[in-house]
Design a protein around this motif. Structure first.
Motif, short mmCIF file in Angstrom:
data_model
loop_
_atom_site.label_atom_id
_atom_site.label_comp_id
_atom_site.label_asym_id
_atom_site.label_seq_id
_atom_site.Cartn_x
_atom_site.Cartn_y
_atom_site.Cartn_z
N VAL A 279 0.84 -1.14 -0.01
CA VAL A 279 -0.06 0.03 0.14
C VAL A 279 1.00 1.30 0.23
N VAL A 280 0.68 2.10 -1.00
CA VAL A 280 1.25 3.28 -1.00
C VAL A 280 0.37 4.42 -0.58
N ALA A 281 1.04 5.13 0.68
CA ALA A 281 -0.03 6.37 1.09
C ALA A 281 0.34 7.73 0.57
N ALA A 282 -0.56 8.59 0.60
CA ALA A 282 -0.22 9.79 0.11
C ALA A 282 0.98 10.69 0.58
N ASN A 283 0.93 10.54 2.03
CA ASN A 283 2.15 10.98 2.78
C ASN A 283 2.27 10.21 3.85
N ASP A 284 3.27 10.60 4.87
CA ASP A 284 3.55 9.72 6.03
C ASP A 284 2.60 9.91 6.86
N THR A 285 2.03 10.99 7.17
CA THR A 285 0.67 10.78 8.18
C THR A 285 -0.30 9.88 7.80
N VAL A 286 -0.59 10.06 6.44
CA VAL A 286 -1.68 8.80 6.23
C VAL A 286 -1.03 7.57 6.35
N ALA A 287 0.12 7.19 6.00
CA ALA A 287 0.71 6.07 6.16
C ALA A 287 0.82 5.33 7.51
N LEU A 288 0.61 6.34 8.71
CA LEU A 288 0.40 5.70 10.11
C LEU A 288 -1.12 5.25 10.16
N GLY A 289 -2.10 5.65 9.39
CA GLY A 289 -3.37 5.32 9.60
C GLY A 289 -3.28 3.86 8.87
N VAL A 290 -2.54 3.82 7.67
CA VAL A 290 -2.45 2.38 6.87
C VAL A 290 -1.87 1.45 8.03
N CYS A 291 -0.85 1.63 8.62
CA CYS A 291 -0.19 0.52 9.35
C CYS A 291 -1.12 0.32 10.34
N ALA A 292 -1.67 1.14 11.05
CA ALA A 292 -2.68 0.81 12.25
C ALA A 292 -3.81 -0.22 11.56
N ALA A 293 -4.47 0.17 10.60
CA ALA A 293 -5.44 -0.70 9.92
C ALA A 293 -4.99 -1.99 9.83
#
Length: 370
Positions: A279-293
């Motif tokens: 999964v590629v995230a729009a930015n690093d902050t979004v990536a935190l949510g990706v990891c949590a999910a």
């Protein structure tokens, strides 16, 4: 042509003295009259502090820095660096200091225009606009016209992390029609803004190439708001890499540039394709949510799903595992914008400097699961 107080009076159908009273606030004026006068001021783009031709020699000590969200590290780092560079410019007791004011728009196009108007009325010495712009031809034309007025009055205009004015006009949509689009590009040519543009496309392309080199073929994408230039540029770079490799594009979900968006979008991505390996995230902050999910669904990173971000914000190295991302020199760009705003550094050739983006590989990406 310079708009005068008499022009405002004629538009508002009042006397010049009434206009002066409304603007100075030193005499009672009926509410309906006041509203009519202020509407005329806005429509004519009148600068109450004097004729525009004199402002080049009479700008104030104010520098405005416009950001979407000061709480977002992307904007906070650039604004802080610009403010520091501006603060270091003064000559102590000999004078020359400038006051840098951060204007938080909250992503609202109306607030962006309002702040530019207020800075114009304050005869700002410089204006720095940070981050991507709204993909709307009418708004882009309005911003460009406002910046042209500021530049005409002697205000330096700097774009930091933002596309050049008129440079993306062909993608802005047809809401304002071809005539407005042509006017937008023409006005942009007259602004003379110094532009520091991040190479978001190239950074996103190289990030996707990194994932492809690891063997990933099922890649989901959590994109930012669909109406922002930064979102489109990063998504275009990602898709370029996939097409070049002959790999089918995975599902894409748009949302705000925040953690909650990353979480919710990842849930949707897994619903659309439960077999995603990255999964590629729009930015690093979004990536935190990706990891949590992913973790909430019992998936390991990168054992089951690799995760990548963008921007290389300070916390990205402390995520477990550390986040693979695209590094943008946010502090350096902000500091340079501050120097440009003061005239302490020469503008780049042609007014545009493209700032490269670098992929930083860390532990959150690995080869696909068996």
């Amino acid at each position: 042509m310079t708009v005068t107080l008499a022009d405002v009076a004629a538009r508002a159908r009042v006397s010049p003295a009434t206009v002066s009273r409304v603007l100075n606030g030193n005499y009672p004026v009926a509410a309906a009259t006041r509203e009519r006068v202020m509407r005329a001021v806005d429509e004519l783009d009148y600068v109450p502090n004097g004729p525009a031709s004199s402002l080049a020699a009479a700008t104030s000590d104010l520098v405005g820095i416009l950001v979407n969200d000061i709480a977002d590290p992307f904007f906070g780092i650039m604004a802080g660096a610009a403010q520091s560079a501006i603060g270091e410019s003064g000559a102590g007791r000999a004078g020359g200091e400038k006051l840098a004011v951060v204007c938080n728009t909250g992503g609202s196009p109306e607030r962006e225009l309002t702040y530019l108007t207020l800075l114009q009325r304050q005869r700002a010495a410089a204006v720095i606009l940070t981050g991507g712009s709204l993909e709307d031809a009418e708004h882009q034309a309005a911003v460009t016209a406002k910046l042209a007025r500021l530049a005409e009055a002697g205000t330096r205009v700097v774009l930091c992390g933002r596309p050049p004015l008129g440079g993306d006009a062909g993608h802005a949509g047809a809401a304002a029609g071809a005539g407005a689009e042509a006017g937008h590009v023409g006005a942009a040519a007259g602004v003379g803004a110094a532009t520091l543009a991040f190479d978001n496309r190239a950074g996103a392309r190289r990030l996707a190439e990194h994932l492809l080199s690891l063997g990933h073929r099922r890649i989901g994408y959590v994109a930012g708001p669909a109406d922002r230039t930064t979102t489109r540029h990063r998504l275009e770079g990602h898709r370029q890499a996939l097409r070049a490799a002959g790999v089918a594009e995975g599902p894409t979900v748009h949302g705000p540039y925040d953690r909650a968006s990353g979480y919710d979008a990842t849930v949707e991505l897994l619903r659309l394709d439960p077999d995603l390996t990255a999964v590629v995230a729009a930015n690093d902050t979004v990536a935190l949510g990706v990891c949590a999910a992913l973790r909430d669904r019992g998936l390991s990173i990168p054992g089951d799903v690799s995760v990548a971000g963008f921007d290389d914000l300070p916390f990205s190295v402390d995520v477990v595992p550390a986040l693979t991302t695209v590094r943008l020199p946010l502090y350096e760009a902000g500091a340079r914008a501050g120097r440009l705003a003061l005239g302490a550094e020469a503008a780049p050739p042609g007014g545009l400097a493209t700032i490269p983006a670098e992929v930083v590989v860390r532990g959150s990406t690995a080869g696909p699961r068996e």
